[in-house]
Write an enzyme that holds these catalytic residues in place. Structure first.
Site, short mmCIF file in Angstrom:
data_model
loop_
_atom_site.label_atom_id
_atom_site.label_comp_id
_atom_site.label_asym_id
_atom_site.label_seq_id
_atom_site.Cartn_x
_atom_site.Cartn_y
_atom_site.Cartn_z
N GLU A 5 46.49 42.06 28.27
CA GLU A 5 46.55 40.66 27.85
C GLU A 5 47.96 40.20 27.52
O GLU A 5 48.26 39.85 26.36
CB GLU A 5 45.62 40.43 26.66
CG GLU A 5 44.17 40.77 26.96
CD GLU A 5 43.18 40.20 25.94
OE1 GLU A 5 43.62 39.68 24.90
OE2 GLU A 5 41.97 40.28 26.20
N GLU A 25 37.48 44.71 29.68
CA GLU A 25 36.90 44.48 28.35
C GLU A 25 35.83 43.41 28.44
O GLU A 25 36.00 42.41 29.12
CB GLU A 25 37.94 43.94 27.35
CG GLU A 25 38.79 44.97 26.69
CD GLU A 25 39.77 44.35 25.70
OE1 GLU A 25 39.41 43.40 24.98
OE2 GLU A 25 40.91 44.84 25.66
#
Ligand code: BG6
Length: 479
Positions: free
Chosen positions: A171, A373
């Protein structure tokens, strides 16, 4: 609603994820080895839920053997985590390795492999060293990009022969968005130009690491792959009207394509250059750097997908006295009747999995990808314990089932998705929310010496891994 049995392709990976800073704790960490997250925590403890932060986390540093035992018990074949840059080195300028931390990492990798669990490792999960943040402005600096490449080289030298799945970042958009765009995290500076420079420098860092990876021939020698883990927030417009559609595409450009396009296509969208120019937030990028990005795209991507992002065209005027924010082009849309996870405040919309899967197929050359995720954070899970003291997290089982169902539908329709990693393996520390919302298959009991216990979802996941089958709602949409 009736349930239907869903079959999972035999080679589809089912694993779980975590990160270094959210699990390992500070045990053995030297004074000079704080990461950005440690710095934020130390300066702003009051915003961390119940004062918990990265200091002890799950104590994985001391308890990894026990935890890997649980991975084996659940039958996980893959575990995704990170190496903590701030702890792996004692001198960031010259990339001098901290032998104590490096040998701990070495043991973790060996122990995982010995137990049949493939490690998947990111080089950065927000763990940029604090001193580089303070001295150079963190990822705003090209020098920090150079230092990251030096660090990566040391990591690859040590573990490149055994770890097959590598990622530059987890991220990469998050820290600068919270710090420079929304100014809700230390050091609370709203500065959109800095935000854009961090975005670019992390895109550049990914390309440079891909180049290094090729030069070190890790693919040829060991069959390893290098990618990046991104968190596209799939944008849905309130309506089909042009103004709402434009709002969604602007959101997508600034928050999703800004990383997806350079990493996969080797190029930034042309529209983005025009907008950066218009709003005076152009990043500093040389021709050579853009060429570096063009020539060094990733082998595959991991995507973290939790919730949809709903937008509509602005209905109120933009305050021209504030720095530019992409919200200039959109407002958040509050969909009536949406299903929510009230603990995290995120909408639950499993169809997002299908939409991103088809997008990867149609807009990104059907590149290999996987869910890196997805998961559900719930507060105060103790109330769901049964007489045997096992947390009955049926809501998590339903959440995973519904998301997996739509993901598999995307694969059935041709998307090149290879796996699903649940967030998270154990309960762990979240940025600011700390241990408030629990995500794990494995409970971490803070009141009882952080002892571990499998939740109902862990037993269920074990069965899904073994049988490659599960049950999900048989809704019409799926047909
Ligand atoms: C992802 C991050 O955004 O979501 C993790 O990669 C994070 O680090 C996870 O913990 C869940 O979000 P949160 O904010 O509830 O911890």
């Amino acid at each position: 609603m009736e349930l239907k049995t869903i079959n999972i392709p035999k080679d589809f990976i089912l694993g779980a994820a975590a990160s270094a800073w959210q699990t390992e704790g500070w045990s053995g960490k030297k004074e000079t080895q704080d990461s950005y997250l440690d710095l934020w925590y130390k300066n702003n403890k009051n915003v961390w839920h119940n004062g918990y932060g990265p200091a002890v986390a799950t104590d994985f540093k001391n308890r990894y053997k026990e935890d890997i035992g649980y991975m084996k018990e659940i039958g996980l074949t893959h575990y995704r985590t990170s190496i903590n840059w701030s702890r792996f080195l004692i001198d960031y300028e010259n990339a001098v390795v901290d032998e104590e931390y490096a040998s701990y990492m070495d043991d973790v990798i060996k122990e995982l492999i010995r137990n049949g669990v493939e490690p998947m490792i990111a080089l950065e999960h927000y763990e940029v060293p604090a001193v580089l943040f303070e001295e150079y402005g963190g990822w705003g600096s090209k020098h920090v990009v150079d230092l990251f490449v030096k660090y990566a080289e040391k990591v690859f030298e040590r573990y490149g022969d055994r770890v097959k799945n590598w990622f530059t970042f987890n991220e990469p958009i998050v820290v600068q968005t919270r710090v420079y765009l929304d100014a809700i995290r230390y050091p609370f500076e709203q500065n959109t130009k800095k935000w854009m420079q961090w975005n670019f420098n992390k895109g550049l860092a990914t390309a440079r690491i891909v180049k290094l990876f090729k030069e070190m021939e890790l693919k040829e020698k060991y069959g390893a792959k290098i990618g990046v883990i991104l968190n596209p927030e799939v944008a849905y417009a309130r309506s089909s009207a042009e103004h709402d559609q434009k709002a969604a595409s602007m959101f997508d450009l600034f928050f999703n394509r800004v990383f997806l396009d350079p990493a996969i296509k080797g190029e930034y969208p042309q529209e983005l250059f025009a907008l950066m120019d218009k709003h005076d937030i152009m990043f500093d990028a040389s021709e050579e750097e853009l060429q570096m990005i063009k020539e060094n795209t990733v082998d595959y991507v991991g995507l973290n997908i939790y919730f949809p992002y709903r937008v509509k065209a602005r209905s109120t005027a933009w305050n021209e006295e504030t720095p530019f924010h992409p919200e200039y082009y959109y407002e958040k849309f509050d969909l009536p009747g949406k299903k929510m996870n009230p603990h995290r405040g995120w909408e639950i919309y499993p169809h997002t999995m299908y939409d991103i899967a088809i997008r990867m197929k149609e807009e990104y050359g059907n590149i290999e990808w996987f869910i890196a995720e997805n998961g559900m954070g719930v507060e105060n899970e103790y109330r769901f314990k049964n007489e045997e003291q096992i947390i009955q997290d049926d809501y998590r089982i339903e959440f995973i089932s519904e998301h997996l169902k739509w993901l598999l539908k995307g694969i059935e329709d041709g998307s090149n998705c290879k796996g699903y990693m649940l967030w998270a393996f154990t309960d762990n520390v979240s940025p600011m929310n700390a241990f408030k919302n629990r995500y794990g298959l494995v409970e971490i009991n803070l009141e009882d010496n952080r002892n571990r216990a499998l939740k109902k979802s862990a037993y269920w996941y074990k069965q899904v891994i073994e049988t490659k089958q599960f049950e999900a709602q048989d809704d019409d949409l799926y047909k």
